[in-house]
Design an enzyme around this catalytic site. Sequence first.
Site, PDB file in Angstrom:
ATOM      1  CB  SER A  55      -0.797   0.013   1.342  1.00  0.00           C
ATOM      2  OG  SER A  55      -1.383   1.199   1.447  1.00  0.00           O
ATOM      3  CG  HIS A  63      -3.800  -1.564  -1.118  1.00  0.00           C
ATOM      4  ND1 HIS A  63      -4.938  -2.459  -1.721  1.00  0.00           N
ATOM      5  CD2 HIS A  63      -4.254  -0.736  -0.606  1.00  0.00           C
ATOM      6  CE1 HIS A  63      -5.919  -1.932  -0.748  1.00  0.00           C
ATOM      7  NE2 HIS A  63      -5.509  -0.877  -0.077  1.00  0.00           N
ATOM      8  CG  ASP A  70      -5.142   2.628   1.046  1.00  0.00           C
ATOM      9  OD1 ASP A  70      -6.170   1.639   0.923  1.00  0.00           O
ATOM     10  OD2 ASP A  70      -3.971   2.105   1.271  1.00  0.00           O
ATOM     11  CG  MET A  93      -8.558   6.963   2.355  1.00  0.00           C
ATOM     12  SD  MET A  93      -7.669   6.908   3.901  1.00  0.00           S
ATOM     13  CE  MET A  93      -6.880   5.535   3.969  1.00  0.00           C
ATOM     14  CG  HIS A 136      -9.189   0.190  -0.361  1.00  0.00           C
ATOM     15  ND1 HIS A 136      -8.764  -0.258   0.943  1.00  0.00           N
ATOM     16  CD2 HIS A 136     -10.749  -0.080  -0.070  1.00  0.00           C
ATOM     17  CE1 HIS A 136      -9.524  -0.408   1.760  1.00  0.00           C
ATOM     18  NE2 HIS A 136     -10.531  -0.314   1.296  1.00  0.00           N
ATOM     19  CG  MET A 167     -11.340   3.107   2.232  1.00  0.00           C
ATOM     20  SD  MET A 167      -9.697   3.007   3.285  1.00  0.00           S
ATOM     21  CE  MET A 167      -8.721   3.047   1.560  1.00  0.00           C
ATOM     22  CG  MET A 184     -11.626  -3.000   5.374  1.00  0.00           C
ATOM     23  SD  MET A 184     -10.308  -2.575   4.523  1.00  0.00           S
ATOM     24  CE  MET A 184      -9.353  -1.609   5.479  1.00  0.00           C
ATOM     25  CG  ASP A 234      -6.244  -2.891   3.374  1.00  0.00           C
ATOM     26  OD1 ASP A 234      -5.060  -2.678   3.866  1.00  0.00           O
ATOM     27  OD2 ASP A 234      -6.803  -2.082   2.668  1.00  0.00           O
TER      28      ASP A 234
HETATM   29  C1  DX5 Z   1      -6.120   1.624   5.728  1.00  0.00           C
HETATM   30  C2  DX5 Z   1      -5.806   1.312   4.367  1.00  0.00           C
HETATM   31  C3  DX5 Z   1      -4.850   0.479   4.102  1.00  0.00           C
HETATM   32  C4  DX5 Z   1      -3.579   0.807   4.918  1.00  0.00           C
HETATM   33  C5  DX5 Z   1      -2.818  -0.475   5.505  1.00  0.00           C
HETATM   34  O1  DX5 Z   1      -7.485   2.197   5.777  1.00  0.00           O
HETATM   35  O2  DX5 Z   1      -6.925   0.703   3.536  1.00  0.00           O
HETATM   36  O3  DX5 Z   1      -4.552  -0.063   2.757  1.00  0.00           O
HETATM   37  O4  DX5 Z   1      -2.307   1.413   3.877  1.00  0.00           O
HETATM   38  O5  DX5 Z   1      -1.684   0.074   6.124  1.00  0.00           O
HETATM   39  P1  DX5 Z   1      -1.047  -0.899   7.292  1.00  0.00           P
HETATM   40  O6  DX5 Z   1      -0.545  -2.247   6.575  1.00  0.00           O
HETATM   41  O7  DX5 Z   1       0.130  -0.118   7.712  1.00  0.00           O
HETATM   42  O8  DX5 Z   1      -2.019  -1.191   8.280  1.00  0.00           O
HETATM   43 ZN    ZN Z   2      -6.559  -0.015   1.582  1.00  0.00          ZN
END
Ligand code: DX5
Ligand code: ZN
Length: 232
Positions: A8, A32, A34, A36, A65, A67, A136, A174
């Site tokens: 990620s 990956h 993210d 947000m 991903h 969110m 998650m 994740d």
């Molecule tokens: C959190 C994200 C993850 C995040 C995971 O909401 O969806 O993808 O990057 O990070 P680690 O592996 O550090 O928990």
């Molecule tokens: Zn993620």
Amino acid sequence: MAVQISPSILSADFARLADEAAVVAATAEWLHVDVMDNHFVPNLTLGLPVVESLLKHATLPLDCHLMIEDPDRWAPGYAEAGAGNVTIHVEAAKAPVRTLRAIRDAGARAGLAINPGTPVDPYEDLLPELDMLLLMTVEPGFGGQKFLDVVLPKLRRARALVDKHGGSIWLQVDGGVSAATIERCAEAGADVFVAGSAVYGADDPAEAVQGLRAQAERATAHAAWHYKGTHP
Ligand code: DX5
Ligand code: ZN
């Protein structure tokens, strides 16, 4: 299904994303990303323009991903841009079947994510619409959080559901996935592992990916769900 690692970039240097993508290009399967929006989750990261730029520079396929609120409106655009996988949250989607189909129609794999407090069983009937189910293992929003063991029984049930369906759906975890937790995830049934801080927080991210993969492969080889699948 072989083990796949999806580092990620949330834990990477956002000012050097192309370089950070290249660092894991030889050892990971996915990158990956993210997305947000500061509404579905409290944090704000990046959106389609950054993904479009990353697509020009990254050699690994992007595992986006989302969110975000209203994924029904935004998710197909990520697939049309060229993301290899687009995952939406069931808690945010108003028309998940339509949106998952739109993602596939645009040429990407379609993923459905569920938060730690969301049960998996009500979504069994949606499995034919999915290429990947994401469980998650932290509350979404931030990297570097502690792995939530409470999700492991649900992961076992999800593995049983996916196997019952035919086993072609990938099962991703994740959040808090690291050398200390990846074996429990593999043993419970995950086959795609997102890791942010465990990869980009390491001195050598490429080596960290290899280490996580080796652990996951060992644990998978001894897992009851895998043994049942490969030795009928
Ligand atoms: C959190 C994200 C993850 C995040 C995971 O909401 O969806 O993808 O990057 O990070 P680690 O592996 O550090 O928990
Ligand atoms: Zn993620």
